[in-house]
Design an enzyme around this catalytic site. Structure first.
Site, PDB file in Angstrom:
ATOM      1  N   ARG A  86      34.439  23.029  21.642  1.00  0.00           N
ATOM      2  CA  ARG A  86      33.845  23.844  20.569  1.00  0.00           C
ATOM      3  C   ARG A  86      33.763  25.334  20.865  1.00  0.00           C
ATOM      4  O   ARG A  86      33.961  26.162  19.988  1.00  0.00           O
ATOM      5  CB  ARG A  86      32.402  23.363  20.284  1.00  0.00           C
ATOM      6  N   LYS A 138      25.506  15.656  28.291  1.00  0.00           N
ATOM      7  CA  LYS A 138      25.243  14.830  29.484  1.00  0.00           C
ATOM      8  C   LYS A 138      23.983  15.196  30.242  1.00  0.00           C
ATOM      9  O   LYS A 138      23.757  14.674  31.341  1.00  0.00           O
ATOM     10  CB  LYS A 138      26.459  14.850  30.410  1.00  0.00           C
ATOM     11  N   LYS A 145      25.128   6.000  34.802  1.00  0.00           N
ATOM     12  CA  LYS A 145      23.900   5.925  33.994  1.00  0.00           C
ATOM     13  C   LYS A 145      24.070   4.998  32.777  1.00  0.00           C
ATOM     14  O   LYS A 145      23.087   4.628  32.123  1.00  0.00           O
ATOM     15  CB  LYS A 145      23.465   7.325  33.555  1.00  0.00           C
ATOM     16  N   GLU A 149      14.789   8.839  34.951  1.00  0.00           N
ATOM     17  CA  GLU A 149      15.544   8.841  36.206  1.00  0.00           C
ATOM     18  C   GLU A 149      15.339   7.512  36.932  1.00  0.00           C
ATOM     19  O   GLU A 149      14.238   6.960  36.892  1.00  0.00           O
ATOM     20  CB  GLU A 149      15.026   9.984  37.071  1.00  0.00           C
TER      21      GLU A 149
HETATM   22  N1  LIG Z   1      29.408  15.643  35.973  1.00  0.00           N
HETATM   23  C1  LIG Z   1      29.043  14.456  36.416  1.00  0.00           C
HETATM   24  O1  LIG Z   1      28.303  14.325  37.403  1.00  0.00           O
HETATM   25  C2  LIG Z   1      29.533  13.223  35.697  1.00  0.00           C
HETATM   26  C3  LIG Z   1      29.336  11.961  36.307  1.00  0.00           C
HETATM   27  C4  LIG Z   1      29.813  10.825  35.659  1.00  0.00           C
HETATM   28  C5  LIG Z   1      30.437  10.953  34.437  1.00  0.00           C
HETATM   29  N2  LIG Z   1      30.594  12.171  33.853  1.00  0.00           N
HETATM   30  C6  LIG Z   1      31.241  12.231  32.531  1.00  0.00           C
HETATM   31  O2  LIG Z   1      32.422  13.004  32.667  1.00  0.00           O
HETATM   32  C7  LIG Z   1      32.672  13.702  31.460  1.00  0.00           C
HETATM   33  C8  LIG Z   1      32.952  15.159  31.739  1.00  0.00           C
HETATM   34  O3  LIG Z   1      31.852  15.717  32.408  1.00  0.00           O
HETATM   35  P1  LIG Z   1      31.863  17.244  32.876  1.00  0.00           P
HETATM   36  O4  LIG Z   1      31.065  17.285  34.127  1.00  0.00           O
HETATM   37  O5  LIG Z   1      33.233  17.786  32.851  1.00  0.00           O
HETATM   38  O6  LIG Z   1      30.984  17.884  31.691  1.00  0.00           O
HETATM   39  P2  LIG Z   1      30.805  19.418  31.318  1.00  0.00           P
HETATM   40  O7  LIG Z   1      31.255  20.306  32.424  1.00  0.00           O
HETATM   41  O8  LIG Z   1      29.422  19.570  30.779  1.00  0.00           O
HETATM   42  O9  LIG Z   1      31.828  19.604  30.115  1.00  0.00           O
HETATM   43  C9  LIG Z   1      31.613  19.026  28.858  1.00  0.00           C
HETATM   44  C10 LIG Z   1      32.728  19.462  27.923  1.00  0.00           C
HETATM   45  O10 LIG Z   1      32.537  18.834  26.667  1.00  0.00           O
HETATM   46  C11 LIG Z   1      32.654  19.809  25.632  1.00  0.00           C
HETATM   47  N3  LIG Z   1      31.871  19.357  24.498  1.00  0.00           N
HETATM   48  C12 LIG Z   1      30.542  19.096  24.453  1.00  0.00           C
HETATM   49  N4  LIG Z   1      30.203  18.693  23.226  1.00  0.00           N
HETATM   50  C13 LIG Z   1      31.335  18.658  22.484  1.00  0.00           C
HETATM   51  C14 LIG Z   1      31.649  18.308  21.149  1.00  0.00           C
HETATM   52  N5  LIG Z   1      30.703  17.913  20.303  1.00  0.00           N
HETATM   53  N6  LIG Z   1      32.932  18.410  20.732  1.00  0.00           N
HETATM   54  C15 LIG Z   1      33.909  18.818  21.581  1.00  0.00           C
HETATM   55  N7  LIG Z   1      33.680  19.149  22.856  1.00  0.00           N
HETATM   56  C16 LIG Z   1      32.412  19.082  23.302  1.00  0.00           C
HETATM   57  C17 LIG Z   1      32.165  21.110  26.286  1.00  0.00           C
HETATM   58  O11 LIG Z   1      32.697  22.276  25.675  1.00  0.00           O
HETATM   59  P3  LIG Z   1      32.002  23.006  24.414  1.00  0.00           P
HETATM   60  O12 LIG Z   1      30.562  23.127  24.761  1.00  0.00           O
HETATM   61  O13 LIG Z   1      32.723  24.280  24.311  1.00  0.00           O
HETATM   62  O14 LIG Z   1      32.272  22.126  23.238  1.00  0.00           O
HETATM   63  C18 LIG Z   1      32.792  20.959  27.682  1.00  0.00           C
HETATM   64  O15 LIG Z   1      34.152  21.333  27.623  1.00  0.00           O
HETATM   65  C19 LIG Z   1      31.471  13.433  30.542  1.00  0.00           C
HETATM   66  O16 LIG Z   1      31.843  12.434  29.607  1.00  0.00           O
HETATM   67  C20 LIG Z   1      30.409  12.908  31.468  1.00  0.00           C
HETATM   68  O17 LIG Z   1      29.560  11.994  30.800  1.00  0.00           O
HETATM   69  C21 LIG Z   1      30.178  13.307  34.468  1.00  0.00           C
END
Ligand SMILES: NC(=O)c1ccc[n+]([C@@H]2O[C@H](COP(=O)([O-])OP(=O)(O)OC[C@H]3O[C@@H](n4cnc5c(N)ncnc54)[C@H](OP(=O)(O)O)[C@@H]3O)[C@@H](O)[C@H]2O)c1
Length: 332
Positions: free
Chosen positions: A38, A85, A127, A255
């Site tokens: 976005r 998240k 989670k 948590e």
């Molecule tokens: N980080 C962790 O520790 C972790 C652990 C396990 C699983 N995961 C999973 O891995 C995935 C990626 O995590 P990450 O750490 O890369 O997250 P992140 O750094 O917070 O990135 C989230 C991305 O999603 C986009 N986004 C959020 N809402 C959106 C929407 N409505 N439409 C389109 N884009 C949207 C954000 O960009 P904009 O805000 O510009 O839209 C950003 O590019 C997630 O599904 C998360 O649940 C993460």
């Protein structure tokens, strides 16, 4: 597998998305790499780093199905990484989290089917296993949608699988950058919610490589769980501050003391491979004779024991303080 293919990453400007793009550009020659998210500023900043001719930047929301359909035209592979998240934000704004993480997931599925994408992998989290907070519950619902999507996509339609893993070391909003900033401010005693807390631990590179590998392994309907180490919170404190001194601040709402990736209740559907587990679908409509015990790479899995649970507190593999120190240097 990604040479001359078009790949779309929802949430492509996030921690995972950027590392995934970097990996693909290094190892493959994609036809198109489409970032879907976005915020134009995050995309602008990403373009300064990733400006290869195959890169495409789409502004769009996963809540907008029409936009997703136009973005997925002629796309071969989709990684669904977009999500809200942050656990507290999800508790405070539950419906916003539901709209992005659940309705958004269904839109990704509908768009992938409408445009006949080949394979989709959705990212999930520990989670989502026996969830106690809304974030986890929305990701569990999303996992269920992706697994069930195989039942409606038809024999020649897209195949959908899920990758579930634990805490990503150093990702935005996680404990390592938080502790690092406190230490830089001169704090000597770090806050700890509970002295016995454990977490699964994975680096971004390991997460990316696991997703790439699962595009090759997947038949549709699997929840892939990597075998990764656990970390005890006090070992983490010691590795970063040099002492186990800490301030107990109490478990935060939503948590858990420990995390689970394969719940005991799913043991009878779960298989163990050399470096990962697979939770297979409880109900399979789309193809009755899929043999999940042999994946598309020819790797062989065996059923786990009846009461098996993949749990961060009983995980046989914990990182030592020294290993954590080395990892901290790598992810700095
Ligand atoms: N980080 C962790 O520790 C972790 C652990 C396990 C699983 N995961 C999973 O891995 C995935 C990626 O995590 P990450 O750490 O890369 O997250 P992140 O750094 O917070 O990135 C989230 C991305 O999603 C986009 N986004 C959020 N809402 C959106 C929407 N409505 N439409 C389109 N884009 C949207 C954000 O960009 P904009 O805000 O510009 O839209 C950003 O590019 C997630 O599904 C998360 O649940 C993460």
């Amino acid at each position: 597998m990604f040479n001359n293919k078009s790949i779309l990453i929802t949430g492509g400007t996030g921690s995972f998305g950027k590392r995934f793009v970097s990996f693909l550009l290094k190892h493959f020659q994609p036809q198109k790499l489409i970032i879907y998210s976005r915020d134009e500023l995050k995309q602008f900043e990403m373009q300064q780093v990733f400006d290869a001719p195959c890169m495409r930047y789409f502004i769009g929301d996963v809540r907008d199905k029409d936009r997703m359909i136009s973005a997925m035209r002629d796309v071969d592979f989709v990684v669904h990484a977009a999500a809200l998240k942050q656990v507290p934000a999800a508790e405070y704004n539950p419906n916003e989290c539901i709209k992005t993480n659940i309705n958004g997931a269904q839109n990704v599925i509908d768009a992938a089917i409408a445009t006949n994408v080949s394979r989709v992998i959705a990212l999930s989290t520990d989670k989502a296993a026996n969830p106690v907070n809304l974030y986890g519950a929305t990701k569990l619902a999303s996992d269920k949608l992706f697994v069930a999507a195989n039942n409606i996509s038809g024999a020649k339609g897209p195949r959908f699988s899920v990758v579930r893993y634990g805490n990503v070391v150093g990702s935005r909003g996680s404990v390592v950058p938080f502790y690092r900033s406190l230490l830089e401010q001169g704090k000597t005693s770090l806050p700890v919610t509970h002295a016995e807390m454990t977490r699964f631990w994975i680096t971004l590179d390991e997460g990316v490589e696991f997703v790439v590998r699962n595009f090759q392994r997947m038949q549709g309907g699997e929840i892939f769980v990597p075998k990764i180490p656990s970390v005890s919170i006090l070992d983490l404190v010691e590795s970063m501050s040099g002492t186990r001194d800490h301030d107990l601040v109490g478990i935060r709402p939503g948590e858990k003391l420990h995390e689970v990736m394969v719940p005991e209740e799913m043991a009878h559907h779960s298989l163990e491979f050399d470096d990962h587990y697979v939770i297979t679908p409880a109900i399979l409509f789309f193809e009755k004779n899929i043999n999940y015990k042999r994946n598309k790479l020819g790797e062989i899995g065996k059923p786990v024991e009846e009461k098996f649970e993949y749990h961060s507190g009983t995980n046989p593999h914990f990182l030592s303080v020294e290993e954590l120190r080395k990892l901290d240097k790598v992810t700095e």
